[in-house]
Design a protein around this motif. Structure first.
Motif, PDB file in Angstrom:
ATOM      1  N   ARG A  97       0.884  -1.230   0.089  1.00  0.00           N
ATOM      2  CA  ARG A  97       0.003  -0.038  -0.058  1.00  0.00           C
ATOM      3  C   ARG A  97       1.004   1.305  -0.013  1.00  0.00           C
ATOM      4  O   ARG A  97       1.921   1.212   0.554  1.00  0.00           O
ATOM      5  N   GLU A  98       0.364   2.366  -0.384  1.00  0.00           N
ATOM      6  CA  GLU A  98       1.239   3.509  -0.664  1.00  0.00           C
ATOM      7  C   GLU A  98       1.633   4.052   0.790  1.00  0.00           C
ATOM      8  O   GLU A  98       2.587   4.716   0.818  1.00  0.00           O
ATOM      9  N   ASP A  99       0.974   3.732   1.838  1.00  0.00           N
ATOM     10  CA  ASP A  99       1.221   4.687   3.168  1.00  0.00           C
ATOM     11  C   ASP A  99       2.259   3.304   3.835  1.00  0.00           C
ATOM     12  O   ASP A  99       2.803   3.834   4.822  1.00  0.00           O
ATOM     13  N   CYS A 100       2.764   2.197   2.998  1.00  0.00           N
ATOM     14  CA  CYS A 100       3.731   1.271   3.737  1.00  0.00           C
ATOM     15  C   CYS A 100       5.195   1.314   3.136  1.00  0.00           C
ATOM     16  O   CYS A 100       5.149   1.500   1.801  1.00  0.00           O
ATOM     17  N   THR A 101       6.181   1.303   3.806  1.00  0.00           N
ATOM     18  CA  THR A 101       7.402   1.141   3.195  1.00  0.00           C
ATOM     19  C   THR A 101       7.689  -0.490   3.091  1.00  0.00           C
ATOM     20  O   THR A 101       8.544  -0.847   2.248  1.00  0.00           O
ATOM     21  N   SER A 102       7.216  -1.305   3.961  1.00  0.00           N
ATOM     22  CA  SER A 102       7.292  -2.484   3.597  1.00  0.00           C
ATOM     23  C   SER A 102       5.921  -3.361   4.381  1.00  0.00           C
ATOM     24  O   SER A 102       5.371  -2.611   5.207  1.00  0.00           O
ATOM     25  N   CYS A 103       5.851  -4.502   4.004  1.00  0.00           N
ATOM     26  CA  CYS A 103       4.521  -5.156   4.212  1.00  0.00           C
ATOM     27  C   CYS A 103       4.611  -6.719   4.220  1.00  0.00           C
ATOM     28  O   CYS A 103       5.414  -7.208   3.569  1.00  0.00           O
ATOM     29  N   PHE A 104       3.656  -7.432   4.903  1.00  0.00           N
ATOM     30  CA  PHE A 104       3.505  -8.879   5.169  1.00  0.00           C
ATOM     31  C   PHE A 104       2.665  -9.261   3.830  1.00  0.00           C
ATOM     32  O   PHE A 104       2.801 -10.255   3.143  1.00  0.00           O
ATOM     33  N   ASN A 105       1.567  -8.484   3.745  1.00  0.00           N
ATOM     34  CA  ASN A 105       0.717  -8.810   2.704  1.00  0.00           C
ATOM     35  C   ASN A 105      -0.153  -7.374   2.378  1.00  0.00           C
ATOM     36  O   ASN A 105       0.445  -6.390   2.981  1.00  0.00           O
ATOM     37  N   GLY A 121      -0.957  -3.451  12.109  1.00  0.00           N
ATOM     38  CA  GLY A 121      -0.696  -3.620  10.527  1.00  0.00           C
ATOM     39  C   GLY A 121      -1.376  -2.476   9.886  1.00  0.00           C
ATOM     40  O   GLY A 121      -1.205  -3.018   8.482  1.00  0.00           O
ATOM     41  N   ARG A 122      -1.643  -1.363  10.291  1.00  0.00           N
ATOM     42  CA  ARG A 122      -2.060  -0.245   9.457  1.00  0.00           C
ATOM     43  C   ARG A 122      -1.073   0.962   9.836  1.00  0.00           C
ATOM     44  O   ARG A 122      -0.699   1.128  10.953  1.00  0.00           O
ATOM     45  N   CYS A 123      -0.937   1.871   8.588  1.00  0.00           N
ATOM     46  CA  CYS A 123      -0.314   2.896   9.100  1.00  0.00           C
ATOM     47  C   CYS A 123      -1.298   4.223   9.197  1.00  0.00           C
ATOM     48  O   CYS A 123      -2.144   4.212   8.254  1.00  0.00           O
ATOM     49  N   ARG A 124      -0.903   4.998  10.122  1.00  0.00           N
ATOM     50  CA  ARG A 124      -2.068   6.042  10.521  1.00  0.00           C
ATOM     51  C   ARG A 124      -1.322   7.410  10.788  1.00  0.00           C
ATOM     52  O   ARG A 124      -0.125   7.159  11.112  1.00  0.00           O
ATOM     53  N   GLY A 125      -1.862   8.226  10.372  1.00  0.00           N
ATOM     54  CA  GLY A 125      -1.394   9.693  10.677  1.00  0.00           C
ATOM     55  C   GLY A 125      -1.440   9.966  12.009  1.00  0.00           C
ATOM     56  O   GLY A 125      -0.636  10.986  12.460  1.00  0.00           O
TER      57      GLY A 125
END
Length: 282
Positions: A97-105, A121-125
């Protein structure tokens, strides 16, 4: 997944249309053949224009920018910012996803961009109530027990209902040396009797002064180590499940009241590949 399969099919079609001799443009990988050595490692089929067109089993097909074109490569693991998707037909690397620099899925981030914080598991402001932002780790950490809103992991700004706030901590009843303010839901001490340090600092009993609170700071994750079977050996007659680990160092240990360090090592499952046998001639 369908888009990647369609793209690979288009690459094959382009190679067929661009040259009069299809077999001269697409080199089929055969172990030990002269043409096979022109393909990059891991390719089953490749072309001079588009790189790898298909990969060996267990490898991920990935598109990389090459000027205005894209070339296919075969990788054992996906690059940062992508996660691997396996299927019976082709295994591919898919962008996070655009807000992740790395992810598992696609639904679970493991690292966020600066200015965002990881929470479940979510990136928040911003971090939700009951948690505080950790700018060093870019994560939301849980507040102290009974806290509804906190500025730091160990400093509460607002307690849950029916609890009293005293120097960043929540209490069901105020200590003996303080008085309860039922309107503000705070514990207060008489003037001149507060011998504790202010928020953001901690007491140094040797120097008899207040020093800034020191929180733990860790570095970036290192590379994944080799895939090892249980017992530490990589020798095995076939593909078998193993484990690989990676670690990150502690750049700044925490103070007595600072945020403790997160985990500095982790592991994941992997596939131990059979090593090619070596034949020696006398």
């Amino acid at each position: 997944m369908l888009q990647v399969l369609l793209f690979i099919w288009i690459l094959h079609l382009m190679e067929f249309c661009n040259g009069q001799d299809h077999h001269a443009n697409i080199l089929r990988y055969k172990r030990g053949s002269a043409l096979g050595r022109l393909c990059q490692p891991g390719c089953v089929a490749c072309s001079a224009l588009n790189g790898c067109l298909s990969c060996k089993p267990r490898l991920f097909f990935h598109l990389v920018a090459d000027g205005v074109r894209q070339r296919g490569v075969c990788l054992s693991s996906c690059p940062r910012g992508h996660y691997g998707v396996r299927s019976p037909h082709v295994s591919t690397c898919t962008r996070c996803r655009e807000d992740c620099t790395s992810c598992f899925n696609k639904n679970f981030c493991t690292r966020c961009h600066p200015g965002h914080f990881l929470f479940r598991g979510r990136c928040r402001g911003s971090c939700p109530e009951g948690t505080a932002p950790n700018t060093a780790l870019r994560e939301c950490t849980e507040c102290p027990s009974g806290c509804e809103l906190c500025e730091q992991r160990d400093t509460c700004a607002r307690c849950r209902p029916h609890l009293y706030l005293l120097q960043g901590q929540c209490h069901s009843t105020c200590p003996q040396d303080s008085e309860a303010d039922v309107q503000l839901m705070q514990c207060s001490r008489p003037a001149g009797e507060n011998h504790t340090c202010p928020q953001g600092s901690e007491a140094d009993v040797q120097l008899m002064q207040c020093s800034p609170t020191v929180h733990c700071v860790v570095g970036e994750w290192g590379h994944w180590g080799p895939c090892l079977r249980k017992g530490g050996s990589t020798h095995h007659p076939a593909y078998r499940r193993g484990e690989e680990t990676r670690a990150r160092g502690v750049l700044q240990p925490p103070g007595a009241h600072g945020d403790s360090c997160p985990r500095v090592s982790e592991w994941r499952k992997c596939v131990v590949k059979k090593r090619p046998s070596r034949h020696f001639t006398v």
